[in-house]
Write an enzyme that holds these catalytic residues in place. Structure first.
Site, mmCIF file in Angstrom:
data_model
loop_
_atom_site.group_PDB
_atom_site.id
_atom_site.type_symbol
_atom_site.label_atom_id
_atom_site.label_comp_id
_atom_site.label_asym_id
_atom_site.label_seq_id
_atom_site.Cartn_x
_atom_site.Cartn_y
_atom_site.Cartn_z
ATOM 1 N N ILE A 78 0.324 -1.207 0.383
ATOM 2 C CA ILE A 78 -0.065 -0.099 -0.021
ATOM 3 C C ILE A 78 0.530 1.428 0.260
ATOM 4 O O ILE A 78 0.240 2.244 0.037
ATOM 5 C CB ILE A 78 -1.447 -0.345 1.344
ATOM 6 C CG1 ILE A 78 0.062 -0.435 2.850
ATOM 7 C CG2 ILE A 78 -1.875 -1.095 1.045
ATOM 8 C CD1 ILE A 78 -1.176 0.209 3.657
ATOM 9 N N GLY A 79 2.195 0.909 0.106
ATOM 10 C CA GLY A 79 2.830 2.378 0.127
ATOM 11 C C GLY A 79 4.563 2.288 -0.120
ATOM 12 O O GLY A 79 4.801 0.801 0.610
ATOM 13 N N THR A 82 11.390 5.948 0.916
ATOM 14 C CA THR A 82 12.906 5.737 0.437
ATOM 15 C C THR A 82 13.328 4.506 1.686
ATOM 16 O O THR A 82 14.359 3.351 0.404
ATOM 17 C CB THR A 82 13.873 6.460 0.939
ATOM 18 O OG1 THR A 82 13.237 8.188 0.114
ATOM 19 C CG2 THR A 82 14.966 6.542 1.155
ATOM 20 N N VAL A 86 5.286 -0.893 3.158
ATOM 21 C CA VAL A 86 3.831 -1.038 3.742
ATOM 22 C C VAL A 86 3.075 -1.853 3.400
ATOM 23 O O VAL A 86 2.984 -1.244 2.137
ATOM 24 C CB VAL A 86 3.201 0.573 4.288
ATOM 25 C CG1 VAL A 86 2.338 1.210 5.288
ATOM 26 C CG2 VAL A 86 4.442 0.859 5.095
ATOM 27 N N ASP A 195 8.731 15.177 9.678
ATOM 28 C CA ASP A 195 8.097 14.603 7.955
ATOM 29 C C ASP A 195 6.997 15.280 7.300
ATOM 30 O O ASP A 195 6.712 14.471 6.999
ATOM 31 C CB ASP A 195 8.991 13.297 7.775
ATOM 32 C CG ASP A 195 9.302 12.523 6.397
ATOM 33 O OD1 ASP A 195 8.989 13.861 5.865
ATOM 34 O OD2 ASP A 195 9.259 11.943 5.801
#
Length: 502
Positions: A78-79, A82, A86, A195
């Site tokens: 799903i993601g 760097t 995930v 971030d």
């Protein structure tokens, strides 16, 4: 797929543990024969929801690992960032859907990256808030370290904006309030995000924003600006540039607030306010932060309250920014209430202070001719606020004069007593100077009868108490509702002779 047979795939399913023998046998029973193609075999498995396409691709490639992390079976990715990937995963015993974040292979043998990953997980496990993605567990096994997180059904802001281009102001403000609430809670635990970007804000299917990835907050070397500037994460370089240029410490909450303002900016207009570049030296150039196109110029009908909040959050001078996420949250919540009332700006002082209702002011004609033959002078030092007020009044037909210095504004009336029909004195930047000018304007013989409005933040009680008011000299609260300003002007000017008339 010709080299892979249905029989081979069946054996692989057993070898990697995706199915047990009972399930495999049930599949063959459904098909009624083992003489089927791999394609048909896979199609049946996917249709029965025994496999996902992600698992199929790995099986066909002959991958033997990566299907499980502890008790969690990976369903699909799903993601990917760097440092980590995930996955959506399901607990094989409870069936609970979770997100599993796994450190990429190339960083597992780097002690610094491994420690940062584990520190992020341990730190995140302390945070329990509706606007922060919860971390429930962490496995420090160096062969495949992972953390187990709350799964958010939805998408991140970057994906959302890519589709929508921009958001309705009320939606954007509600998401900003969620972001600020998450930052405020983390701040109470002594944690900043470091971030903050569109992809690190998840938006659930019910429209709630949740912050994810406090990875850089957990960085062991975050006090080393050279190390941060060399970090492959572009936002880390942005934080380092902002903090180095403004001289604040590395964990200052006002840096997160700046990037929260950037997120609001992009939600409103569809574009990130900082010039985006992959060049490291250009990212280290402070001019990217100082030459931002004003939000009001990006969105012609942007509610002034959104412009005001974005501008304050993105102030280059950290002393003029929101000083903590709680202050940003308070303004965002106030803006939500005002936007829900149907206007982008709001006055909050009681009617007794001299404001007029829209109905009583008789604003039922053509709004573009409302101020025809009337001149309003604005005394305000900030360019952004000057633009907001000028645009709001010009759209209603007023002629507008703008002065950034109160003394020069008063001097204009010494040369021309009919310079304006009404004067707006704005206090956010001019503060006491604006109140003194407002009072002097009312005491001078040549200007005492000219209507005047003092724009003041209702928190500035000392300024409010010092103002000399009268029926034609009133206070309006900031942030300001355009309709309230219009109604007040119409009422104050109703019986006045236009300036310059003979």
């Amino acid at each position: 797929m010709a080299e892979v047979t249905a029989e081979k795939l069946s054996q692989r399913l057993l070898d990697v543990g995706l199915l047990d023998l009972r399930q495999v046998d049930s599949v063959w029973g459904d098909l009624g024969t083992r003489h089927v193609s791999a394609e048909d075999y896979i199609a049946h498995l996917v249709r029965k929801e025994f496999l996902t396409n992600f698992q199929v691709e790995r099986l066909v490639r002959g991958e033997r690992t990566g299907y499980f992390y502890g008790p969690y079976k990976v369903l699909y990715i799903i993601g990917a960032g760097t440092f980590a990937r995930v996955y959506r995963a399901v607990h094989r015993d409870t069936g609970r859907i979770m997100a599993v974040k796994v450190l990429r292979r190339r960083f597992r043998e780097e002690p610094a990256q491994l420690e940062q990953f584990l520190r992020e997980a341990r730190m995140g496990m302390k945070l329990r808030h509706p606007n922060i993605v919860a971390i429930h567990d962490v496995d420090p096994d160096v062969r495949a370290p992972y953390m187990v997180m709350e799964f958010v059904e939805g998408q991140n802001l970057r994906e959302l904006i890519r589709v929508r281009k921009a958001m309705p102001p009320l939606t954007a403000m509600k998401l900003l309030a969620d972001i600020a609430a998450g930052l405020a809670y983390a701040g109470e635990q002594g944690i900043t995000h470091r971030d903050l970007k569109m992809s690190n804000v998840l938006v659930s299917s019910v429209g709630r924003a949740k912050l994810v990835d406090f990875g850089l907050a957990a960085a062991a070397n975050r006090d080393n600006e050279d190390a941060l500037a060399d970090c492959p994460n572009a936002r880390a370089i942005d934080y380092a540039t902002l903090e180095r240029g403004t001289g604040v410490r590395k964990d200052d909450a006002r840096s997160d607030i700046f990037f929260a303002g950037c997120i609001l900016y992009q939600m409103m207009c569809g574009e990130w306010p900082l010039t985006e570049t992959r060049d490291r030296l250009q990212r280290l150039n402070v001019s990217r932060f100082q030459n931002i196109t004003p939000l009001g110029k990006m969105v012609a009908d942007c509610p002034p309250v959104a412009i005001t909040i974005a501008n304050k959050a993105m102030e280059w001078d950290p002393t003029r920014r929101y000083q903590n996420p709680g202050d940003l949250l308070a303004d965002a919540q106030a803006a939500i209430r005002r936007l829900e009332q149907g206007d982008g700006v709001a006055a909050a002082l009681p009617k007794a202070s001299g404001t007029a209702s829209a109905e009583s002011a008789g604003m039922d004609g053509d709004p573009t001719r409302e101020g025809e033959s009337r001149t309003v002078m604005i005394v305000e030092s900030k360019t952004e606020m000057q633009d907001i007020l000028r645009d709001a009044l010009k759209r209603r037909g007023y002629k507008v004069l703008v002065f950034g210095d109160a003394r020069r504004a008063l001097a204009r009336f010494e040369m021309d007593p009919d310079a304006a029909d009404c004067v707006l004195f704005s206090t956010p930047d001019l503060a006491a100077e604006a109140v003194e000018a407002f009072n002097q304007f009312g005491s001078n013989e040549t200007t005492a009868s000219i209507p005047a409005i003092l724009l003041v933040d209702q928190k500035q009680r000392s300024l409010i108490q010092r103002a000399h008011l009268a029926s034609h000299r009133v206070i309006l609260a900031l942030p300001l509702r355009v309709r309230e300003l219009r109604a007040t002007l119409v009422k104050l000017l109703a019986s006045e002779t236009p300036a310059g008339s003979s």
